[in-house]
Design a protein around this motif. Structure first.
Motif, mmCIF file in Angstrom:
data_model
loop_
_atom_site.group_PDB
_atom_site.id
_atom_site.type_symbol
_atom_site.label_atom_id
_atom_site.label_comp_id
_atom_site.label_asym_id
_atom_site.label_seq_id
_atom_site.Cartn_x
_atom_site.Cartn_y
_atom_site.Cartn_z
ATOM 1 N N ARG A 91 0.639 -3.121 8.081
ATOM 2 C CA ARG A 91 -0.257 -3.797 7.151
ATOM 3 C C ARG A 91 0.454 -4.824 6.210
ATOM 4 O O ARG A 91 0.352 -5.576 5.779
ATOM 5 C CB ARG A 91 -1.081 -2.719 6.363
ATOM 6 N N GLN A 129 -12.314 -11.376 -9.977
ATOM 7 C CA GLN A 129 -11.068 -10.534 -10.625
ATOM 8 C C GLN A 129 -11.021 -11.241 -11.862
ATOM 9 O O GLN A 129 -10.600 -10.441 -12.883
ATOM 10 C CB GLN A 129 -10.153 -11.069 -9.546
ATOM 11 N N ARG A 164 -1.968 -7.187 -4.896
ATOM 12 C CA ARG A 164 -0.980 -7.714 -4.290
ATOM 13 C C ARG A 164 -0.545 -9.036 -4.851
ATOM 14 O O ARG A 164 0.715 -9.329 -4.715
ATOM 15 C CB ARG A 164 -1.437 -7.972 -2.691
ATOM 16 N N SER A 203 0.799 -1.370 0.001
ATOM 17 C CA SER A 203 0.106 -0.082 -0.004
ATOM 18 C C SER A 203 0.964 1.291 -0.016
ATOM 19 O O SER A 203 2.164 1.191 0.687
ATOM 20 C CB SER A 203 -0.778 0.008 1.316
HETATM 21 O O1 DC Z 1 -4.663 -1.725 -2.156
HETATM 22 P P1 DC Z 1 -5.365 -1.509 -1.087
HETATM 23 O O2 DC Z 1 -5.064 -0.902 -0.032
HETATM 24 O O3 DC Z 1 -6.974 -1.071 -1.629
HETATM 25 O O4 DC Z 1 -5.738 -2.955 -0.447
HETATM 26 C C1 DC Z 1 -6.574 -3.139 0.589
HETATM 27 C C2 DC Z 1 -6.073 -4.459 1.460
HETATM 28 O O5 DC Z 1 -6.413 -5.376 0.674
HETATM 29 C C3 DC Z 1 -4.554 -4.744 1.731
HETATM 30 O O6 DC Z 1 -4.084 -4.571 3.063
HETATM 31 C C4 DC Z 1 -4.074 -6.082 1.051
HETATM 32 C C5 DC Z 1 -5.589 -6.397 0.716
HETATM 33 N N1 DC Z 1 -5.224 -7.097 -0.867
HETATM 34 C C6 DC Z 1 -5.083 -8.344 -0.976
HETATM 35 O O7 DC Z 1 -4.737 -8.995 -0.078
HETATM 36 N N2 DC Z 1 -4.874 -8.826 -2.347
HETATM 37 C C7 DC Z 1 -5.241 -7.918 -3.266
HETATM 38 N N3 DC Z 1 -5.031 -8.389 -4.738
HETATM 39 C C8 DC Z 1 -5.662 -6.424 -3.338
HETATM 40 C C9 DC Z 1 -5.681 -5.896 -1.968
#
Ligand code: DC
Length: 224
Positions: A177, A113, A127, A14
Protein backbone atom coordinates in the motif's frame (compact mmCIF):
# COMPACT_ATOMS: atom_id res chain seq x y z
CA UNK A 1 -13.78 31.48 4.50
CA UNK A 2 -11.35 28.57 4.33
CA UNK A 3 -8.38 30.99 4.57
CA UNK A 4 -9.62 32.28 7.91
CA UNK A 5 -9.91 28.86 9.44
CA UNK A 6 -6.73 27.54 11.09
CA UNK A 7 -5.84 24.10 9.79
CA UNK A 8 -3.35 21.54 11.08
CA UNK A 9 -2.58 18.84 8.52
CA UNK A 10 -1.38 15.43 9.67
CA UNK A 11 -0.18 13.27 6.79
CA UNK A 12 1.60 9.97 6.81
CA UNK A 13 1.42 6.31 5.78
CA UNK A 14 -1.17 3.86 7.08
CA UNK A 15 -0.48 2.71 10.61
CA UNK A 16 1.58 5.75 11.54
CA UNK A 17 -1.03 6.62 14.17
CA UNK A 18 -2.50 9.59 12.30
CA UNK A 19 -6.11 8.70 13.11
CA UNK A 20 -5.65 8.49 16.88
CA UNK A 21 -3.28 11.46 16.99
CA UNK A 22 -5.57 13.66 14.86
CA UNK A 23 -8.60 12.85 17.00
CA UNK A 24 -6.72 13.73 20.20
CA UNK A 25 -5.19 16.93 18.84
CA UNK A 26 -8.65 18.03 17.63
CA UNK A 27 -10.16 17.17 20.99
CA UNK A 28 -7.49 19.09 22.90
CA UNK A 29 -8.05 22.17 20.74
CA UNK A 30 -11.83 21.83 20.45
CA UNK A 31 -11.45 21.78 16.64
CA UNK A 32 -13.15 19.71 13.92
CA UNK A 33 -11.44 16.68 12.45
CA UNK A 34 -11.40 15.40 8.87
CA UNK A 35 -10.60 11.73 8.32
CA UNK A 36 -9.98 12.03 4.57
CA UNK A 37 -9.10 8.33 4.26
CA UNK A 38 -12.71 7.48 5.08
CA UNK A 39 -13.82 9.24 1.88
CA UNK A 40 -11.50 7.04 -0.20
CA UNK A 41 -12.64 3.98 1.76
CA UNK A 42 -16.28 4.93 1.09
CA UNK A 43 -15.56 5.41 -2.61
CA UNK A 44 -13.84 2.00 -2.72
CA UNK A 45 -16.83 0.40 -1.06
CA UNK A 46 -19.28 2.15 -3.37
CA UNK A 47 -17.27 0.97 -6.41
CA UNK A 48 -17.32 -2.59 -5.10
CA UNK A 49 -21.08 -2.39 -4.45
CA UNK A 50 -21.67 -1.05 -7.95
CA UNK A 51 -19.95 -4.20 -9.25
CA UNK A 52 -17.31 -2.27 -11.19
CA UNK A 53 -13.99 -4.09 -11.56
CA UNK A 54 -11.01 -2.40 -9.93
CA UNK A 55 -9.18 -2.60 -13.25
CA UNK A 56 -11.71 -0.26 -14.88
CA UNK A 57 -11.99 2.76 -12.64
CA UNK A 58 -13.35 5.34 -15.10
CA UNK A 59 -16.72 5.08 -13.42
CA UNK A 60 -15.19 5.57 -9.98
CA UNK A 61 -15.00 9.37 -10.28
CA UNK A 62 -18.70 9.59 -11.08
CA UNK A 63 -19.37 7.43 -8.03
CA UNK A 64 -17.10 9.64 -5.86
CA UNK A 65 -18.95 12.76 -7.01
CA UNK A 66 -22.30 11.28 -6.13
CA UNK A 67 -21.46 9.59 -2.84
CA UNK A 68 -24.54 9.45 -0.64
CA UNK A 69 -22.76 9.62 2.71
CA UNK A 70 -23.95 10.58 6.15
CA UNK A 71 -21.63 10.96 9.15
CA UNK A 72 -23.42 10.63 12.48
CA UNK A 73 -21.11 10.94 15.48
CA UNK A 74 -18.75 7.97 15.07
CA UNK A 75 -21.01 6.18 12.56
CA UNK A 76 -20.91 6.34 8.75
CA UNK A 77 -23.76 5.52 6.40
CA UNK A 78 -23.43 4.85 2.66
CA UNK A 79 -26.73 4.89 0.74
CA UNK A 80 -28.45 4.74 4.12
CA UNK A 81 -26.58 1.58 5.16
CA UNK A 82 -24.34 1.51 8.25
CA UNK A 83 -20.82 0.90 6.91
CA UNK A 84 -18.89 2.04 10.01
CA UNK A 85 -17.16 -1.34 10.40
CA UNK A 86 -17.13 -2.33 6.73
CA UNK A 87 -14.92 0.62 5.70
CA UNK A 88 -12.31 -0.33 8.35
CA UNK A 89 -11.50 -3.78 6.93
CA UNK A 90 -8.13 -4.48 5.28
CA UNK A 91 -9.92 -5.10 1.96
CA UNK A 92 -11.63 -1.71 2.18
CA UNK A 93 -8.23 -0.10 2.87
CA UNK A 94 -6.67 -1.78 -0.14
CA UNK A 95 -9.60 -0.87 -2.39
CA UNK A 96 -9.39 2.72 -1.11
CA UNK A 97 -5.73 2.87 -2.10
CA UNK A 98 -6.67 1.71 -5.64
CA UNK A 99 -9.41 4.31 -6.19
CA UNK A 100 -7.15 6.94 -4.59
CA UNK A 101 -4.73 6.53 -7.52
CA UNK A 102 -7.38 7.79 -9.99
CA UNK A 103 -6.90 11.55 -10.61
CA UNK A 104 -10.60 12.17 -11.29
CA UNK A 105 -11.54 10.52 -7.99
CA UNK A 106 -9.13 12.79 -6.11
CA UNK A 107 -10.54 15.84 -7.90
CA UNK A 108 -14.10 14.79 -7.06
CA UNK A 109 -13.23 14.49 -3.37
CA UNK A 110 -11.34 17.80 -3.14
CA UNK A 111 -14.40 19.99 -2.46
CA UNK A 112 -15.73 17.51 0.05
CA UNK A 113 -12.51 17.85 2.00
CA UNK A 114 -12.14 21.64 1.77
CA UNK A 115 -15.70 22.12 2.99
CA UNK A 116 -14.62 20.49 6.27
CA UNK A 117 -12.54 23.60 7.14
CA UNK A 118 -14.90 25.24 9.60
CA UNK A 119 -14.26 27.41 12.65
CA UNK A 120 -12.82 27.23 15.21
CA UNK A 121 -10.31 25.09 13.28
CA UNK A 122 -9.65 21.79 11.52
CA UNK A 123 -7.27 18.92 12.04
CA UNK A 124 -7.04 17.18 8.64
CA UNK A 125 -5.74 13.61 8.57
CA UNK A 126 -4.62 12.00 5.31
CA UNK A 127 -1.86 11.62 2.74
CA UNK A 128 -1.97 14.91 0.83
CA UNK A 129 -3.60 17.28 3.29
CA UNK A 130 -0.52 19.52 3.51
CA UNK A 131 0.70 19.12 -0.08
CA UNK A 132 -2.57 19.46 -2.02
CA UNK A 133 -5.78 19.95 -0.08
CA UNK A 134 -4.71 22.60 2.46
CA UNK A 135 -1.42 24.02 1.11
CA UNK A 136 -1.84 27.14 3.31
CA UNK A 137 -2.28 25.20 6.54
CA UNK A 138 -1.03 26.79 9.74
CA UNK A 139 0.94 23.69 10.73
CA UNK A 140 1.85 20.69 8.60
CA UNK A 141 2.90 17.45 10.24
CA UNK A 142 4.26 14.30 8.60
CA UNK A 143 3.91 11.30 10.86
CA UNK A 144 5.93 8.20 10.07
CA UNK A 145 6.86 4.90 11.76
CA UNK A 146 8.74 1.79 10.69
CA UNK A 147 6.83 -0.87 8.72
CA UNK A 148 7.39 -3.41 11.52
CA UNK A 149 5.97 -1.07 14.15
CA UNK A 150 3.00 -0.21 11.95
CA UNK A 151 2.27 -3.92 11.32
CA UNK A 152 2.43 -4.57 15.09
CA UNK A 153 0.01 -1.70 15.82
CA UNK A 154 -2.40 -2.87 13.13
CA UNK A 155 -2.25 -6.46 14.46
CA UNK A 156 -3.07 -5.23 17.95
CA UNK A 157 -5.93 -3.03 16.69
CA UNK A 158 -7.46 -5.92 14.74
CA UNK A 159 -7.02 -8.29 17.69
CA UNK A 160 -8.85 -5.84 19.94
CA UNK A 161 -11.71 -5.89 17.45
CA UNK A 162 -11.72 -9.71 17.57
CA UNK A 163 -10.33 -9.98 14.03
CA UNK A 164 -7.50 -12.49 13.63
CA UNK A 165 -4.64 -11.61 11.31
CA UNK A 166 -1.03 -12.45 10.55
CA UNK A 167 1.64 -9.90 11.38
CA UNK A 168 3.96 -10.84 8.48
CA UNK A 169 1.06 -10.71 6.03
CA UNK A 170 0.09 -7.27 7.42
CA UNK A 171 3.66 -6.03 6.90
CA UNK A 172 3.56 -7.20 3.26
CA UNK A 173 0.24 -5.43 2.72
CA UNK A 174 1.52 -2.24 4.38
CA UNK A 175 4.58 -2.25 2.08
CA UNK A 176 2.37 -2.79 -0.99
CA UNK A 177 0.00 0.00 0.00
CA UNK A 178 2.89 2.36 0.81
CA UNK A 179 4.39 1.64 -2.59
CA UNK A 180 1.11 2.54 -4.31
CA UNK A 181 0.53 5.65 -2.17
CA UNK A 182 4.10 6.96 -2.56
CA UNK A 183 4.54 6.25 -6.26
CA UNK A 184 1.20 7.31 -7.75
CA UNK A 185 1.39 10.25 -10.12
CA UNK A 186 -1.35 12.36 -8.50
CA UNK A 187 -0.85 13.57 -4.94
CA UNK A 188 1.72 10.97 -3.94
CA UNK A 189 2.48 10.60 -0.26
CA UNK A 190 5.45 12.77 0.73
CA UNK A 191 6.09 15.41 3.40
CA UNK A 192 4.86 18.91 2.53
CA UNK A 193 7.60 21.51 2.43
CA UNK A 194 8.21 22.88 5.88
CA UNK A 195 6.42 19.94 7.49
CA UNK A 196 7.27 18.94 11.03
CA UNK A 197 8.41 15.33 10.56
CA UNK A 198 7.78 13.01 13.49
CA UNK A 199 8.91 9.38 13.51
CA UNK A 200 6.55 7.83 16.03
CA UNK A 201 8.37 4.48 16.24
CA UNK A 202 8.66 3.79 19.96
CA UNK A 203 6.74 6.95 20.91
CA UNK A 204 3.44 6.94 22.79
CA UNK A 205 0.39 8.62 21.25
CA UNK A 206 0.45 11.13 24.12
CA UNK A 207 4.05 12.14 23.35
CA UNK A 208 3.24 12.66 19.65
CA UNK A 209 0.12 14.70 20.51
CA UNK A 210 2.09 16.87 22.92
CA UNK A 211 4.79 17.52 20.29
CA UNK A 212 2.13 18.71 17.82
CA UNK A 213 0.30 20.86 20.38
CA UNK A 214 3.58 22.47 21.36
CA UNK A 215 4.27 23.37 17.70
CA UNK A 216 0.69 24.68 17.33
CA UNK A 217 1.07 26.86 20.44
CA UNK A 218 4.22 28.42 19.03
CA UNK A 219 2.42 29.33 15.79
CA UNK A 220 -0.92 30.32 17.25
CA UNK A 221 -0.66 32.06 20.59
CA UNK A 222 -4.41 31.69 21.17
CA UNK A 223 -3.95 27.90 21.37
CA UNK A 224 -3.45 26.84 24.99
O1 DC B 1 -5.83 6.61 6.05
P1 DC B 1 -6.55 5.41 5.51
O2 DC B 1 -5.80 4.11 5.74
O3 DC B 1 -7.97 5.34 5.98
O4 DC B 1 -6.60 5.63 3.92
C1 DC B 1 -7.07 4.64 3.05
C2 DC B 1 -6.44 4.80 1.68
O5 DC B 1 -6.89 6.03 1.09
C3 DC B 1 -4.91 4.88 1.67
O6 DC B 1 -4.32 3.70 1.17
C4 DC B 1 -4.57 6.00 0.75
C5 DC B 1 -5.84 6.71 0.45
N1 DC B 1 -5.82 8.11 0.88
C6 DC B 1 -5.31 9.04 0.02
O7 DC B 1 -4.85 8.68 -1.05
N2 DC B 1 -5.35 10.37 0.33
C7 DC B 1 -5.84 10.76 1.51
N3 DC B 1 -5.86 12.07 1.80
C8 DC B 1 -6.33 9.81 2.44
C9 DC B 1 -6.30 8.48 2.10
Amino acid sequence: MTDLVPVITIDGPSGSGKGAVSARVAEALGWNVLDSGSLYRLTGLAVEKAGIGFEDLKEAARIAENLDVRFEQWMVFLDGEDVTLAIRSETAGNNASKVAAVPEVRAALLDWQRRAARLPGLVADGRDMGTTVFPDALLKVFLDASVEERARRRYKQLKEKGISSNIDRLAVEIRERDGRDRSRTVSPLFPASGALIIDSTGMTIEAVVERILQAARELLPSVD
